[in-house]
Design a protein around this motif. Structure first.
Motif, short mmCIF file in Angstrom:
data_model
loop_
_atom_site.label_atom_id
_atom_site.label_comp_id
_atom_site.label_asym_id
_atom_site.label_seq_id
_atom_site.Cartn_x
_atom_site.Cartn_y
_atom_site.Cartn_z
N TRP A 153 72.69 37.32 -81.74
CA TRP A 153 71.56 36.43 -81.53
C TRP A 153 70.28 37.21 -81.74
O TRP A 153 70.23 38.36 -81.33
CB TRP A 153 71.55 35.88 -80.09
CG TRP A 153 70.44 34.89 -79.94
CD1 TRP A 153 70.51 33.54 -80.11
CD2 TRP A 153 69.07 35.18 -79.63
NE1 TRP A 153 69.28 32.98 -79.94
CE2 TRP A 153 68.37 33.96 -79.65
CE3 TRP A 153 68.35 36.34 -79.36
CZ2 TRP A 153 66.99 33.87 -79.41
CZ3 TRP A 153 66.99 36.26 -79.12
CH2 TRP A 153 66.32 35.03 -79.13
N PRO A 154 69.22 36.71 -82.30
CA PRO A 154 69.11 35.38 -82.87
C PRO A 154 69.89 35.29 -84.18
O PRO A 154 70.34 36.30 -84.70
CB PRO A 154 67.60 35.24 -83.13
CG PRO A 154 67.07 36.62 -83.19
CD PRO A 154 68.01 37.50 -82.45
N LYS A 155 69.98 34.06 -84.68
CA LYS A 155 70.69 33.89 -85.95
C LYS A 155 69.89 34.60 -87.04
O LYS A 155 68.71 34.86 -86.88
CB LYS A 155 70.82 32.39 -86.28
CG LYS A 155 71.77 31.68 -85.35
CD LYS A 155 71.72 30.17 -85.59
CE LYS A 155 70.92 29.50 -84.49
NZ LYS A 155 70.18 28.34 -84.83
N ASN B 227 68.51 33.86 -89.77
CA ASN B 227 67.25 33.30 -90.26
C ASN B 227 66.38 32.79 -89.10
O ASN B 227 65.71 31.79 -89.21
CB ASN B 227 67.52 32.17 -91.26
CG ASN B 227 68.43 31.13 -90.65
OD1 ASN B 227 68.90 31.32 -89.52
ND2 ASN B 227 68.69 30.06 -91.38
N GLU B 228 66.50 33.46 -87.98
CA GLU B 228 65.74 33.02 -86.81
C GLU B 228 64.90 34.19 -86.27
O GLU B 228 65.18 34.74 -85.21
CB GLU B 228 66.70 32.51 -85.72
CG GLU B 228 66.00 31.78 -84.61
CD GLU B 228 66.94 31.43 -83.45
OE1 GLU B 228 68.08 31.92 -83.43
OE2 GLU B 228 66.48 30.70 -82.58
N THR C 153 61.06 31.91 -80.94
CA THR C 153 61.41 31.85 -82.36
C THR C 153 60.87 30.50 -82.85
O THR C 153 60.23 29.78 -82.08
CB THR C 153 62.94 31.91 -82.59
OG1 THR C 153 63.53 30.68 -82.16
CG2 THR C 153 63.58 33.07 -81.86
N HIS C 154 61.14 30.20 -84.09
CA HIS C 154 60.59 28.95 -84.62
C HIS C 154 61.06 27.75 -83.82
O HIS C 154 60.31 26.81 -83.56
CB HIS C 154 60.99 28.82 -86.09
CG HIS C 154 60.30 27.68 -86.76
ND1 HIS C 154 60.87 26.43 -86.86
CD2 HIS C 154 59.08 27.59 -87.33
CE1 HIS C 154 60.03 25.61 -87.48
NE2 HIS C 154 58.94 26.29 -87.77
N ASP C 155 62.33 27.78 -83.39
CA ASP C 155 62.94 26.58 -82.80
C ASP C 155 63.05 26.58 -81.29
O ASP C 155 63.32 25.55 -80.70
CB ASP C 155 64.38 26.43 -83.32
CG ASP C 155 64.40 26.25 -84.81
OD1 ASP C 155 63.47 25.61 -85.32
OD2 ASP C 155 65.34 26.77 -85.44
#
Ligand SMILES: Nc1ncnc2c1ncn2[C@@H]1O[C@H](COP(=O)(O)OP(=O)(O)OP(=O)(O)O)[C@@H](O)[C@H]1O
Ligand SMILES: [Mg+2]
Length: 197
Positions: free
Chosen positions: A20-22, A24-25, A46-48
């Motif tokens: 974690w994070p993924k 692309n995260e 993160t973005h999300d």
């Protein structure tokens, strides 16, 4: 890994190695989520989503000259883990997302902007009736649970007890202890110098 608000990249690499994070995260920012005391606690954005990452160093974050056992993070994680079995209590607490015992790091659900209620030490500040009721309800539920873990030592933290005892029950009562307790209260500096909550 030393959690540091200025080292988002290092944290990202560390967490990525844990899955974690993924990929692309990327971590977008690190923030201080609120008033802290013993540990380094950061909001990771993160973005999300946002998460809380908390690390216990072998000292008190606010007073680094004071040693404190890092194992406190692991014991805190045991507690959060145990609570997850009890939905009615869990509703009052952040979910435990991860625990990395070697580095004494916890990853917790972000409950959003909140407070540690140290403002209650300031003059004229009060708990609202609703807050007092919720708190009493939570404590009553917690109190009713009997776990084998409370008996078998899973939650025992003798070193932390010793530390709290010294700073709450001994140091404030020593003459010439160097703490200006009255001034601290008048200035709204909240806690006795080293009382850990
Ligand atoms: N899961 C969470 N969601 C939102 N905010 C949080 C969360 N955990 C902590 N915070 C914020 O960060 C602050 C510091 O966190 P916390 O109280 O857990 O650490 P600490 O004071 O260093 O350690 P401790 O209270 O265990 O001695 C809290 O007062 C609160 O404002
Ligand atoms: Mg705190």
């Amino acid at each position: 890994m030393h959690l540091d608000i200025r080292q988002a990249q290092a944290l990202q690499e560390y967490l990525q190695a844990k899955g974690w994070p993924k990929e692309n995260e990327p971590i977008f920012s690190l923030e201080i989520p609120g008033n802290g005391n013993r540990n380094c606690t950061l909001r990771v954005r993160t973005h999300d989503r946002t998460l809380i990452v908390k690390q216990a160093q072998p000292y008190v974050e606010k007073y680094p000259q004071i040693s404190a056992p890092s194992e406190r993070a692991v014991i805190e994680a045991h507690f959060y883990g145990k609570i997850q079995e009890f939905a009615s209590i869990q509703n009052f607490m952040p979910a435990l997302i991860g625990v990395y015992e070697k580095e004494y790091i916890l990853v917790l659900e972000d409950l959003g902007t909140s407070s540690d209620y140290t403002f209650l030490y300031q003059p004229q500040q009060k708990l609202s009736i609703n807050e007092a009721e919720s708190l009493a309800h939570f404590l009553a539920m917690l109190h009713q649970l009997t776990w084998k873990e409370t008996l078998d030592g899973t939650f025992t933290n003798r070193a932390m007890r010793v530390l709290n005892h010294e700073h709450i029950s001994i140091f404030p009562f020593l003459e010439n202890n160097g703490f200006d307790l009255i001034m601290r209260r008048l200035l709204g500096l909240a806690q006795l110098p080293l009382s850990f909550r």
